[in-house]
Design an enzyme around this catalytic site. Structure first.
Site, PDB file in Angstrom:
ATOM      1  N   HIS A  53       7.358   0.359 -10.159  1.00  0.00           N
ATOM      2  CA  HIS A  53       6.877   1.791 -10.461  1.00  0.00           C
ATOM      3  C   HIS A  53       6.663   2.199 -11.909  1.00  0.00           C
ATOM      4  O   HIS A  53       5.635   3.084 -12.112  1.00  0.00           O
ATOM      5  CB  HIS A  53       7.944   2.913  -9.935  1.00  0.00           C
ATOM      6  CG  HIS A  53       8.248   2.512  -8.331  1.00  0.00           C
ATOM      7  ND1 HIS A  53       9.384   3.044  -7.827  1.00  0.00           N
ATOM      8  CD2 HIS A  53       7.668   1.700  -7.415  1.00  0.00           C
ATOM      9  CE1 HIS A  53       9.176   2.404  -6.424  1.00  0.00           C
ATOM     10  NE2 HIS A  53       8.277   1.730  -6.136  1.00  0.00           N
ATOM     11  N   HIS A 210       2.566   5.404  -1.632  1.00  0.00           N
ATOM     12  CA  HIS A 210       3.391   4.723  -1.930  1.00  0.00           C
ATOM     13  C   HIS A 210       3.037   3.031  -2.187  1.00  0.00           C
ATOM     14  O   HIS A 210       3.325   2.449  -3.096  1.00  0.00           O
ATOM     15  CB  HIS A 210       4.931   4.697  -1.477  1.00  0.00           C
ATOM     16  CG  HIS A 210       5.765   4.033  -2.454  1.00  0.00           C
ATOM     17  ND1 HIS A 210       6.124   4.507  -3.798  1.00  0.00           N
ATOM     18  CD2 HIS A 210       6.342   2.972  -2.491  1.00  0.00           C
ATOM     19  CE1 HIS A 210       7.058   3.700  -4.286  1.00  0.00           C
ATOM     20  NE2 HIS A 210       7.034   2.763  -3.532  1.00  0.00           N
ATOM     21  N   ASP A 214       2.601   0.776  -5.181  1.00  0.00           N
ATOM     22  CA  ASP A 214       3.284  -0.747  -5.449  1.00  0.00           C
ATOM     23  C   ASP A 214       2.189  -1.667  -5.707  1.00  0.00           C
ATOM     24  O   ASP A 214       2.312  -2.597  -6.834  1.00  0.00           O
ATOM     25  CB  ASP A 214       3.964  -0.995  -4.319  1.00  0.00           C
ATOM     26  CG  ASP A 214       5.318  -0.212  -4.124  1.00  0.00           C
ATOM     27  OD1 ASP A 214       5.891  -0.036  -5.123  1.00  0.00           O
ATOM     28  OD2 ASP A 214       5.780  -0.559  -2.748  1.00  0.00           O
ATOM     29  N   HIS A 237       5.180  -6.300  -1.323  1.00  0.00           N
ATOM     30  CA  HIS A 237       5.525  -7.069  -2.674  1.00  0.00           C
ATOM     31  C   HIS A 237       5.178  -8.618  -2.730  1.00  0.00           C
ATOM     32  O   HIS A 237       4.461  -9.123  -3.393  1.00  0.00           O
ATOM     33  CB  HIS A 237       6.805  -6.883  -3.368  1.00  0.00           C
ATOM     34  CG  HIS A 237       6.945  -5.312  -3.974  1.00  0.00           C
ATOM     35  ND1 HIS A 237       6.119  -4.587  -4.752  1.00  0.00           N
ATOM     36  CD2 HIS A 237       7.583  -4.483  -3.398  1.00  0.00           C
ATOM     37  CE1 HIS A 237       6.433  -3.810  -5.070  1.00  0.00           C
ATOM     38  NE2 HIS A 237       7.420  -3.543  -4.149  1.00  0.00           N
TER      39      HIS A 237
HETATM   40 ZN   LIG Z   1       7.536   0.968  -4.338  1.00  0.00          ZN
END
Ligand SMILES: [Zn+2]
Length: 280
Positions: A53, A210, A214, A237
């Site tokens: 972040h 969000h 990311d 991720h």
């Molecule tokens: Zn995140």
């Protein structure tokens, strides 16, 4: 932790104040390491985790060269979004550096895939992200976010979007003695039907925003702003890391370019800030 300026071409570097010799960990693809639902880096056996972040905030605001000094392995989660980082960077200010900013221009399509989840990066004149998520939950279903990286757009559209989790997972993690620091203060938590956070959602599509945040943070590990269009479908991720490693590892898919026009030079944070940011 505190943020401070760094010389041109440094990129983002973390300094562990709590370890002997204050070792450094650079935000670089080769330092990506095993992590649990976040982005962690390790260099010479020294780890820094939950960097995504802050990296997104720096990439979104156009800060290229930054020293991050911290006295723990993990960065504070704050409210689970990049907004507190943006406010901090804006309070310090950015300085234009005397060298032109270097960009990474994609020269061909690069793809990463795992089952029906995929990411695809293709050449473009600017960085844009097109993310889609799909969850079997009445508040999410299918959501899509198209984002062109500009500081004002980042500040307004992506930075406030918080990380999210499902109550059933929180209960399972708590039972296993994990994620005990997680709470409604640093994430959106959903039960089977609704959001448990008293203030509700910041955007109806906060979830996909969000995920886009990311992705921006993970792409920042390339060490310079990417010029390309990245499409993501149900990625996370792990897949972001696979794409970053492929972009960094495959010969000839990235070309370093710079533009001499004013306003495109690299920027740096001007001073140090040591606010009382507490990990929630
Ligand atoms: Zn995140």
């Amino acid at each position: 932790m505190r943020l401070g300026p760094a010389a041109v071409s440094t990129g983002v570097v973390f300094e562990r104040l709590d370890l002997p010799g204050q070792p450094e960990v650079r935000a670089r693809p080769e330092n990506l390491t095993e992590s649990c639902q976040c982005t962690a880096l390790a260099e010479g056996g020294v780890r820094v985790s939950t960097v995504e972040h802050l990296l997104a905030a720096l990439a979104g605001l156009g800060a290229d060269n930054v020293r991050v000094v911290l006295d723990a392995e993990e960065l504070p989660m704050l409210d689970g979004s990049a907004r507190p980082w943006v406010e901090l960077v804006e309070r310090i200010g950015l300085r234009v550096q005397p060298e032109p900013r270097v960009y990474l221009r994609l020269t061909r399509l690069v793809r990463a895939q795992a089952g029906d989840r995929w990411l695809e990066a293709r050449p473009a004149r600017e960085l844009s992200l097109d993310c889609a998520v799909e969850y079997d939950h009445p508040l999410i279903h299918r959501q899509r976010c198209v984002f062109v990286n500009q500081p004002e757009a980042f500040r307004r559209s992506l930075a406030p979007a918080r990380t999210f989790g499902f109550l059933r997972d929180v209960e399972r993690l708590n039972a296993a003695g994990l994620a005990l620091g997680g709470s409604l203060d640093n994430a959106l938590v959903l039960d089977d039907f609704s959001v448990l956070n008293p203030g509700g959602l910041r955007f109806p599509d906060e979830f996909v925003r969000h995920k886009t945040l990311d992705l921006l943070g993970d792409l920042a590990l390339l060490g310079a702003p990417l010029l390309g269009r990245v499409n993501a479908s149900r990625a996370g991720h792990r897949l972001h890391h696979a794409l970053v490693e492929r972009l960094a590892g495959e010969d000839g898919c990235l070309e370093r370019v710079s533009f001499a026009r004013p306003g495109e030079a690299a920027a740096v944070l001007e001073g140090l800030a040591i606010p009382n940011l507490q990990s929630a």
